[in-house]
Write a protein that holds these residues in place. Structure first.
Motif, PDB file in Angstrom:
ATOM      1  N   LEU A  70       1.718   3.380   9.196  1.00 33.12           N
ATOM      2  CA  LEU A  70       0.548   2.521   9.017  1.00 33.12           C
ATOM      3  C   LEU A  70      -0.765   3.297   9.133  1.00 33.12           C
ATOM      4  CD1 LEU A  70       1.643  -0.528  11.215  1.00 33.12           C
ATOM      5  CD2 LEU A  70       1.858  -0.268   8.735  1.00 33.12           C
ATOM      6  N   ARG A  97      -1.932   3.320   2.601  1.00 25.82           N
ATOM      7  CA  ARG A  97      -0.752   2.518   2.955  1.00 25.82           C
ATOM      8  C   ARG A  97      -1.164   1.131   3.448  1.00 25.82           C
ATOM      9  NH1 ARG A  97       1.724   7.533   6.052  1.00 25.82           N
ATOM     10  NH2 ARG A  97       1.947   8.848   4.216  1.00 25.82           N
ATOM     11  N   LEU A 145      -0.152  -2.429   1.664  1.00 24.38           N
ATOM     12  CA  LEU A 145       0.413  -3.578   2.370  1.00 24.38           C
ATOM     13  C   LEU A 145      -0.432  -4.827   2.142  1.00 24.38           C
ATOM     14  CD1 LEU A 145       1.527  -1.768   5.612  1.00 24.38           C
ATOM     15  CD2 LEU A 145       3.031  -2.932   3.988  1.00 24.38           C
ATOM     16  N   ARG A 146      -1.741  -4.677   2.191  1.00 22.08           N
ATOM     17  CA  ARG A 146      -2.626  -5.829   1.958  1.00 22.08           C
ATOM     18  C   ARG A 146      -2.472  -6.357   0.543  1.00 22.08           C
ATOM     19  NH1 ARG A 146      -8.813  -4.910   2.742  1.00 22.08           N
ATOM     20  NH2 ARG A 146      -8.529  -3.954   0.730  1.00 22.08           N
ATOM     21  N   GLN A 176       2.732  -7.209  -6.336  1.00 23.56           N
ATOM     22  CA  GLN A 176       3.965  -6.654  -5.791  1.00 23.56           C
ATOM     23  C   GLN A 176       4.653  -5.645  -6.695  1.00 23.56           C
ATOM     24  OE1 GLN A 176       5.985 -10.336  -4.798  1.00 23.56           O
ATOM     25  NE2 GLN A 176       5.146 -10.248  -2.737  1.00 23.56           N
ATOM     26  N   ILE A 209       6.145   3.770   3.667  1.00 30.67           N
ATOM     27  CA  ILE A 209       6.109   2.476   4.364  1.00 30.67           C
ATOM     28  C   ILE A 209       7.411   1.703   4.187  1.00 30.67           C
ATOM     29  CG2 ILE A 209       3.650   2.158   4.713  1.00 30.67           C
ATOM     30  CD1 ILE A 209       3.360   0.803   2.110  1.00 30.67           C
ATOM     31  N   THR A 210       8.157   2.011   3.130  1.00 37.30           N
ATOM     32  CA  THR A 210       9.479   1.398   2.974  1.00 37.30           C
ATOM     33  C   THR A 210      10.451   2.010   3.990  1.00 37.30           C
ATOM     34  OG1 THR A 210       9.089   0.966   0.636  1.00 37.30           O
ATOM     35  CG2 THR A 210      11.374   0.964   1.365  1.00 37.30           C
ATOM     36  N   TRP A 229       8.269  -1.377   6.805  1.00 39.98           N
ATOM     37  CA  TRP A 229       7.160  -2.303   6.551  1.00 39.98           C
ATOM     38  C   TRP A 229       7.240  -2.923   5.163  1.00 39.98           C
ATOM     39  CZ3 TRP A 229       5.122  -3.911  10.727  1.00 39.98           C
ATOM     40  CH2 TRP A 229       4.994  -3.064  11.828  1.00 39.98           C
ATOM     41  N   LEU A 230       8.014  -2.319   4.274  1.00 35.57           N
ATOM     42  CA  LEU A 230       8.231  -2.845   2.926  1.00 35.57           C
ATOM     43  C   LEU A 230       9.713  -2.815   2.630  1.00 35.57           C
ATOM     44  CD1 LEU A 230       5.651  -1.175   0.471  1.00 35.57           C
ATOM     45  CD2 LEU A 230       5.672  -3.524   1.317  1.00 35.57           C
ATOM     46  N   VAL A 270       6.769  -7.338   1.668  1.00 38.46           N
ATOM     47  CA  VAL A 270       6.809  -7.145   3.109  1.00 38.46           C
ATOM     48  C   VAL A 270       7.912  -8.064   3.615  1.00 38.46           C
ATOM     49  CG1 VAL A 270       5.535  -7.360   5.278  1.00 38.46           C
ATOM     50  CG2 VAL A 270       4.343  -6.613   3.202  1.00 38.46           C
ATOM     51  N   LEU A 280       3.112  -7.169  11.578  1.00 37.34           N
ATOM     52  CA  LEU A 280       2.104  -6.325  10.929  1.00 37.34           C
ATOM     53  C   LEU A 280       0.708  -6.866  11.203  1.00 37.34           C
ATOM     54  CD1 LEU A 280       1.149  -4.108   8.972  1.00 37.34           C
ATOM     55  CD2 LEU A 280       1.588  -5.727   7.102  1.00 37.34           C
TER      56      LEU A 280
END
Length: 167
Positions: free
Chosen positions: A93, A98, A102-103, A110, A134-135, A139-140, A150, A158
């Motif tokens: 994060l 990243r 995520l946001r 997506q 992040i995957t 987190w993803l 997510v 998160l």
């Protein structure tokens, strides 16, 4: 522009439609009393001789999805846990791109093609590098065909981390 009577009739129809929608809506539950209502509820569930607990909870609606989540641990359990794997989860994060990814994904963008349209996210290679990071940290998740999401169980955590970091 119609006559005053026509405009008044149209306005009355709109007010009637809004009144019907409000009447059909579920009632809003009363707000809990006190500033620390969640904390007070947590304290009521703890043994008096314990070292305390940490609780986070949330109800979130983003991009047409609804998530309810609650998680808590005692302080004793937290302090006794193995923290050696946390740096990789947290460091995923620790990059502005990243967090932006995520946001955007939480907001509904997506697919990798939608994300690649955002210039600030860098080249396609850089984008894929950040998505992998992040995957891998959880987190993803891949939703197939170049789409990411997510995981439901990570949305509120998160947002809780971001809330804590922003204080």
């Amino acid at each position: 522009m119609g006559t005053v009577d026509d405009r008044l009739a149209a306005l009355e129809a709109q007010v009637a439609a809004l009144s019907e929608r409000l009447a059909a809506a579920p009632p809003t539950p009363p707000a809990p009393e006190g500033t620390f209502w969640a904390l007070d509820g947590l304290k009521q569930r703890l043994p008096p001789d314990g070292s305390g607990a940490v609780l986070y909870t949330g109800t979130v609606r983003v991009a047409g999805q609804h998530y309810d989540w609650q998680y808590g641990r005692t302080v004793d359990d937290l302090l006794a846990a193995d923290w050696t794997e946390l740096p990789s989860t947290l460091s995923a994060l620790a990059h502005p791109v990243r967090l932006r990814l995520l946001r955007e994904i939480l907001g509904g963008r997506q697919s990798t093609s939608e994300l690649a349209e955002i210039e600030e996210l860098g080249t396609t290679g850089q984008l894929h590098h950040h998505l992998r990071q992040i995957t891998a940290a959880g987190w993803l998740r891949s939703a197939g065909r170049g789409r990411y999401a997510v995981p439901a169980e990570r949305v509120v955590p998160l947002l809780a981390i971001l809330t804590a970091a922003g204080r």
